[in-house]
Scaffold this motif. Structure first.
Motif, mmCIF file in Angstrom:
data_model
loop_
_atom_site.group_PDB
_atom_site.id
_atom_site.type_symbol
_atom_site.label_atom_id
_atom_site.label_comp_id
_atom_site.label_asym_id
_atom_site.label_seq_id
_atom_site.Cartn_x
_atom_site.Cartn_y
_atom_site.Cartn_z
ATOM 1 N N PHE A 284 48.677 89.190 33.361
ATOM 2 C CA PHE A 284 49.849 90.051 33.600
ATOM 3 C C PHE A 284 50.324 90.106 35.050
ATOM 4 O O PHE A 284 51.509 90.311 35.287
ATOM 5 N N PRO A 285 49.457 89.906 36.082
ATOM 6 C CA PRO A 285 50.006 89.973 37.442
ATOM 7 C C PRO A 285 50.486 88.628 37.999
ATOM 8 O O PRO A 285 50.927 88.568 39.144
ATOM 9 N N HIS A 286 50.420 87.567 37.186
ATOM 10 C CA HIS A 286 50.654 86.232 37.731
ATOM 11 C C HIS A 286 52.074 86.065 38.268
ATOM 12 O O HIS A 286 52.278 85.397 39.295
ATOM 13 N N TYR A 287 53.057 86.651 37.609
ATOM 14 C CA TYR A 287 54.458 86.467 38.014
ATOM 15 C C TYR A 287 55.022 87.680 38.746
ATOM 16 O O TYR A 287 56.240 87.808 38.874
ATOM 17 N N TRP A 288 54.169 88.558 39.217
ATOM 18 C CA TRP A 288 54.657 89.768 39.872
ATOM 19 C C TRP A 288 55.540 89.468 41.086
ATOM 20 O O TRP A 288 56.520 90.159 41.334
ATOM 21 N N MET A 289 55.181 88.448 41.844
ATOM 22 C CA MET A 289 55.933 88.161 43.060
ATOM 23 C C MET A 289 57.201 87.340 42.801
ATOM 24 O O MET A 289 57.874 86.931 43.749
ATOM 25 N N SER A 290 57.529 87.127 41.541
ATOM 26 C CA SER A 290 58.722 86.346 41.220
ATOM 27 C C SER A 290 60.002 87.060 41.634
ATOM 28 O O SER A 290 61.077 86.446 41.651
ATOM 29 N N ARG A 306 60.217 84.840 32.868
ATOM 30 C CA ARG A 306 58.834 84.668 32.404
ATOM 31 C C ARG A 306 58.019 85.931 32.659
ATOM 32 O O ARG A 306 57.213 86.346 31.814
ATOM 33 N N ASN A 307 58.217 86.516 33.811
ATOM 34 C CA ASN A 307 57.489 87.740 34.152
ATOM 35 C C ASN A 307 57.829 88.871 33.183
ATOM 36 O O ASN A 307 56.930 89.516 32.615
ATOM 37 N N LEU A 308 59.109 89.117 32.971
ATOM 38 C CA LEU A 308 59.520 90.210 32.090
ATOM 39 C C LEU A 308 59.106 89.949 30.644
ATOM 40 O O LEU A 308 58.734 90.885 29.918
ATOM 41 N N SER A 309 59.163 88.693 30.217
ATOM 42 C CA SER A 309 58.725 88.360 28.858
ATOM 43 C C SER A 309 57.230 88.603 28.686
ATOM 44 O O SER A 309 56.786 89.140 27.667
ATOM 45 N N LEU A 310 56.451 88.222 29.698
ATOM 46 C CA LEU A 310 55.004 88.442 29.634
ATOM 47 C C LEU A 310 54.676 89.926 29.605
ATOM 48 O O LEU A 310 53.790 90.359 28.849
ATOM 49 N N GLN A 311 55.389 90.703 30.394
ATOM 50 C CA GLN A 311 55.156 92.148 30.386
ATOM 51 C C GLN A 311 55.509 92.745 29.023
ATOM 52 O O GLN A 311 54.828 93.659 28.541
ATOM 53 N N GLY A 312 56.560 92.222 28.394
ATOM 54 C CA GLY A 312 56.931 92.696 27.069
ATOM 55 C C GLY A 312 55.849 92.408 26.032
ATOM 56 O O GLY A 312 55.566 93.236 25.165
ATOM 57 N N VAL A 313 55.227 91.233 26.134
ATOM 58 C CA VAL A 313 54.138 90.886 25.212
ATOM 59 C C VAL A 313 52.955 91.823 25.414
ATOM 60 O O VAL A 313 52.386 92.352 24.437
ATOM 61 N N TYR A 314 52.576 92.054 26.663
ATOM 62 C CA TYR A 314 51.453 92.962 26.943
ATOM 63 C C TYR A 314 51.769 94.373 26.469
ATOM 64 O O TYR A 314 50.908 95.065 25.909
ATOM 65 N N ALA A 315 52.998 94.819 26.696
ATOM 66 C CA ALA A 315 53.381 96.171 26.270
ATOM 67 C C ALA A 315 53.320 96.293 24.750
ATOM 68 O O ALA A 315 52.863 97.318 24.214
ATOM 69 N N ALA A 316 53.775 95.257 24.028
ATOM 70 C CA ALA A 316 53.752 95.301 22.566
ATOM 71 C C ALA A 316 52.330 95.274 22.028
ATOM 72 O O ALA A 316 51.978 96.058 21.133
#
Length: 333
Positions: A284-290, A306-316
């Protein structure tokens, strides 16, 4: 005469029977009401009204939760620390450049690339402060609030009383998560506004030179800074869901906060190990600095999406896990 008496007696018996029948109907209605909530999908009625809960009540619960969260001394202390970080960075850069040296890469001892631009434009202090706080300070603050959201209520003994109100477990959990997301935005804005104020006081503010080398006006630069703050806050939504899930696993607020922060540190370490590069895009923190790509002209959206999509997956995923755990949890134990 005797027939009249018998008829009167019959009428009296009939009246009594009717009363008894009425009582039977009344008793039958009682269990019918009690069995309604047990069916699951039907909302619980408000006490004394028999009606479904008013949606405005949800807003009232959320407003109460936000007020409680933001008024806690622990939350205020976290926001105070976050506000102090840009102040310390600005003073350090000011002192360093006062001695004739250049901050950041190419002049000082490392530091975020944005630091080298702070002396020319104080608006870059916003980007530098977010770059410094995002890997550790911001997520740690979110981890403390998220970890304490449910477990803190359980350890204080107030969780069972919250569920006495006609909120329901699902709505209460959604309210908790919404309050954590609101804290993500508030914490990010505190850092950005503090950095903007310090940058304007200590350094000149003017046109912004983007990473692509083009120049944009101060107005567009402020809009980019606001967009970056929103993206940074959205980058914490996945971790907030993880903290909420951890909070449903234990009845100790301290244990939940420690576990959430410990998980953050562990994943951050994993993201920095080259041998685990195959896992990095899924952490989850991999794309934070994007968010730095928002300072390009034109804006480079690939990493941000990619960052926002990954956060959406983790949130779901972790939001669903938190719901499954919380709706079956025995809060009376």
């Amino acid at each position: 005469m005797s027939r009249a008496d018998e008829s009167g007696a019959g009428t009296g018996t009939g009246t009594g029977t009717g009363t008894e029948a009425g009582a039977g109907v009344g008793v039958g209605a009682g269990p019918g009401k009690e069995s309604g909530p047990g069916r699951g999908p039907e909302p619980e009625p408000e006490p004394g009204t028999g009606r479904a809960p008013n949606p405005l009540r949800s807003l009232g619960i959320l407003r109460s939760e936000l007020t409680t969260t933001l008024r806690r001394w622990r939350t205020l202390a976290l926001l105070g620390v976050l506000a102090a970080v840009p102040v310390l960075i600005g003073i350090a850069v000011r002192i360093e450049t006062g001695h004739g040296s250049s901050p950041g890469p190419g002049g000082g001892e490392g530091g975020p690339a944005f630091l080298s631009q702070v002396t020319n434009n104080g608006l870059f202090l916003v980007f530098a402060a977010l770059a410094v706080t995002l890997p550790v300070f911001l997520p740690m603050a979110v981890g403390v609030v998220a970890g304490d959201s449910v477990a803190g209520e359980a350890s204080a003994g107030t969780l069972r009383y919250l569920l006495v109100a006609p909120a329901g477990r699902t709505r209460l959990l959604l309210t908790k998560y919404a309050s954590v997301l609101a804290f993500c935005l508030v914490a990010t804005l505190v850092v950005a506004l503090s950095a903007l104020a310090v940058g304007a006081l200590l350094f000149p503010v003017g046109e912004v030179t983007t990473i692509s080398g083009t120049r944009i006006g101060i107005g567009e630069g402020l809009l980019r800074a606001g967009l970056i703050a929103v993206v940074v806050a959205a980058s914490l939504t996945g971790f907030a869901a993880i903290g909420l899930f951890v909070s449903t696993l234990t009845g100790s607020g301290i244990a939940a906060m420690a576990a959430t922060v410990g998980l953050l540190i562990t994943v951050q370490i994993m993201d920095g190990i080259p041998q685990l590069s195959a896992l990095h895009p899924y952490l989850f923190p991999h794309y934070w600095m994007s968010y730095a790509d928002l300072l390009r002209a034109p804006v480079y959206w690939d990493e941000v999406v990619r960052n926002l999509s990954l956060q959406g997956v983790y949130a779901a995923v972790f939001g669903s896990a938190a719901w499954a755990r919380f709706t079956t949890k025995d809060i009376t134990a």
